[in-house]
Motif scaffolding. Structure first.
Motif, mmCIF file in Angstrom:
data_model
loop_
_atom_site.group_PDB
_atom_site.id
_atom_site.type_symbol
_atom_site.label_atom_id
_atom_site.label_comp_id
_atom_site.label_asym_id
_atom_site.label_seq_id
_atom_site.Cartn_x
_atom_site.Cartn_y
_atom_site.Cartn_z
ATOM 1 N N GLU A 116 -17.839 2.192 -7.941
ATOM 2 C CA GLU A 116 -17.219 3.116 -6.994
ATOM 3 C C GLU A 116 -17.933 3.123 -5.648
ATOM 4 N N ILE A 117 -19.229 2.781 -5.638
ATOM 5 C CA ILE A 117 -19.937 2.680 -4.353
ATOM 6 C C ILE A 117 -20.205 1.234 -3.953
ATOM 7 N N ALA A 118 -20.378 0.332 -4.927
ATOM 8 C CA ALA A 118 -20.717 -1.051 -4.588
ATOM 9 C C ALA A 118 -19.536 -1.788 -3.962
ATOM 10 N N LEU A 175 -27.722 13.363 8.077
ATOM 11 C CA LEU A 175 -26.322 13.754 7.929
ATOM 12 C C LEU A 175 -26.089 14.816 6.859
ATOM 13 N N ALA A 176 -26.963 14.865 5.854
ATOM 14 C CA ALA A 176 -26.769 15.847 4.784
ATOM 15 C C ALA A 176 -27.581 17.119 5.021
ATOM 16 N N VAL A 177 -28.900 16.957 5.297
ATOM 17 C CA VAL A 177 -29.757 18.125 5.491
ATOM 18 C C VAL A 177 -29.628 18.669 6.913
ATOM 19 N N GLY A 178 -29.706 17.767 7.911
ATOM 20 C CA GLY A 178 -29.680 18.216 9.301
ATOM 21 C C GLY A 178 -28.323 18.722 9.747
ATOM 22 N N LEU A 179 -27.297 17.869 9.658
ATOM 23 C CA LEU A 179 -25.961 18.235 10.138
ATOM 24 C C LEU A 179 -25.073 18.848 9.061
ATOM 25 N N GLY A 186 -25.379 13.626 -5.904
ATOM 26 C CA GLY A 186 -24.391 13.855 -6.938
ATOM 27 C C GLY A 186 -23.017 13.336 -6.587
ATOM 28 N N ALA A 187 -22.171 13.221 -7.616
ATOM 29 C CA ALA A 187 -20.790 12.772 -7.445
ATOM 30 C C ALA A 187 -19.882 13.991 -7.492
ATOM 31 N N THR A 188 -19.613 14.553 -6.326
ATOM 32 C CA THR A 188 -18.860 15.807 -6.252
ATOM 33 C C THR A 188 -17.545 15.647 -5.509
ATOM 34 N N GLY A 189 -17.075 14.439 -5.350
ATOM 35 C CA GLY A 189 -15.819 14.218 -4.641
ATOM 36 C C GLY A 189 -15.928 13.072 -3.662
ATOM 37 N N ALA A 190 -14.857 12.883 -2.875
ATOM 38 C CA ALA A 190 -14.805 11.761 -1.938
ATOM 39 C C ALA A 190 -15.918 11.828 -0.900
ATOM 40 N N ALA A 191 -16.280 13.036 -0.462
ATOM 41 C CA ALA A 191 -17.321 13.169 0.563
ATOM 42 C C ALA A 191 -18.673 12.681 0.068
ATOM 43 N N SER A 192 -18.919 12.791 -1.232
ATOM 44 C CA SER A 192 -20.209 12.360 -1.775
ATOM 45 C C SER A 192 -20.343 10.846 -1.829
ATOM 46 N N LEU A 193 -19.245 10.114 -1.610
ATOM 47 C CA LEU A 193 -19.303 8.649 -1.584
ATOM 48 C C LEU A 193 -19.871 8.125 -0.269
ATOM 49 N N LEU A 198 -22.754 4.079 2.815
ATOM 50 C CA LEU A 198 -23.433 3.739 4.068
ATOM 51 C C LEU A 198 -24.810 3.150 3.806
ATOM 52 N N ALA A 199 -25.557 3.749 2.885
ATOM 53 C CA ALA A 199 -26.905 3.261 2.591
ATOM 54 C C ALA A 199 -26.877 1.832 2.053
ATOM 55 N N LEU A 200 -25.856 1.504 1.274
ATOM 56 C CA LEU A 200 -25.737 0.149 0.741
ATOM 57 C C LEU A 200 -25.223 -0.837 1.778
#
Length: 328
Positions: A116-118, A175-179, A186-193, A198-200
């Motif tokens: 799902e992420i690769a 993007l997660a802590v600052g903004l 965790g896998a909590t929906g489309a936003a968590s992808l 991006l990191a990959l």
């Protein structure tokens, strides 16, 4: 001996695509055998007793011996290897030493999360890197716009040099802590992808864009491109019809070689984002010394990489039929 070889050579020349596929299948089979053997040997090369590591140092010797007998670890290596290959042929990847859960069940729940992420990360890499590299080549050809070239080179070099876990930590902090735009983990929906993808994808995208730019600059310097430009062809026709196809093969070869690194990178990225995939399960199993799970995960990841490379080779053969002839 010479006659059969001559017939095979003649058949290969008459059917180059069939011969090309046959060579790739043979290479895949040999590589898979190496992966199977390596994953089997891994559990025997790791120092210590995996059964005692799973049961604990205080486990009774009789319990350890019974567990080793149950797993067949008290048999000769040749017998163990035969049993291992037979189990693989029947889809049996073993069971966890810690929980007793079949590894196939673990993979059934974990592998889709990894894909799902690769897969989106790989697609994003290809879809962004090719136009970005081509546009950079167009705008900086023949020494034009040196500042633009400097910015492109600096940005892509920085992204290429950063490890996946550094990118993952930076994206989380920014993007997660600052903004607070995306979930931290965790896998909590489309936003968590978004953050794991991006990191990959960032480092491979930057690397591939650099390669595409170099290949595009080479093609742009060819005489036939100068001739097409002298005929005042529309820009879209010039770049899409004459430049892009001739730089595609080499760039796709690099893209295919990036796929194994991206699959391996899921181990660290999933750990950072607490993503419930194969990579995080592999990391947990290494810490718990659950070697049968580690063995199966390595086997599955290695097989996935080899099959993906095989499919990329076939795609390159379709895009550039000359490559099937050059190998004759």
């Amino acid at each position: 001996m010479t006659a059969p070889l001559s017939r095979l050579t003649a058949m290969a020349r008459r059917h180059p695509w069939t011969a090309f596929c046959g060579r790739r299948l043979l290479r895949l089979a040999v590589s898979l055998c190496a992966v199977f053997t390596g994953s089997f040997a891994m559990i025997h090369l790791i120092p210590g007793d995996p059964v005692r590591a799973a049961l604990g140092i205080d486990a009774a010797p009789a319990l350890v011996a019974a567990r080793r007998h149950q797993l067949g670890l008290d048999q000769p290596l040749v017998a163990q290897y035969r049993h291992y290959l037979s189990a693989l042929a029947h889809g049996d990847l073993g069971a966890s030493l810690v929980t007793g859960t079949p590894v196939a069940e673990l993979l059934e729940t974990r592998l889709p999360a990894t894909l799902e992420i690769a897969l989106p990360a790989f697609l994003a890499t290809v879809l962004v890197a090719f136009p970005a590299g081509l546009l950079a080549a167009i705008h900086t050809r023949e020494g034009r716009r040196p500042r633009g070239e400097l910015v492109f080179t600096a940005v892509t070099a920085t992204l290429t040099g950063l490890p996946d876990f550094v990118l993952a930590a930076g994206l989380t902090a920014g993007l997660a802590v600052g903004l607070e735009l995306f979930p931290i983990a965790g896998a909590t929906g489309a936003a968590s992808l978004v953050l794991p993808v991006l990191a990959l994808a960032l480092a491979p995208t930057a690397l591939l864009a650099r390669i595409v730019r170099v290949e595009a600059l080479r093609v742009l310097a060819e005489d036939y491109v100068r001739t097409a430009r002298a005929k005042r062809l529309p820009s879209a026709a010039l770049y899409l019809r004459h430049v892009a196809p001739n730089m595609l093969t080499a760039s796709l070869t690099v893209a295919g070689s990036l796929l194994p690194a991206m699959i391996a990178g899921t181990v660290l990225v999933e750990k950072v984002f607490a993503w419930p995939g194969v990579g995080s399960a592999l990391a947990q199993s290494v810490v718990a010394q659950d070697y049968p799970v580690v063995q199966a995960m390595v086997l599955v990841l290695g097989t996935t990489v080899l099959v993906a490379n095989f499919l990329v080779d076939l795609l390159l053969g379709l895009l550039d039929p000359r490559s099937t002839i050059r190998e004759m």
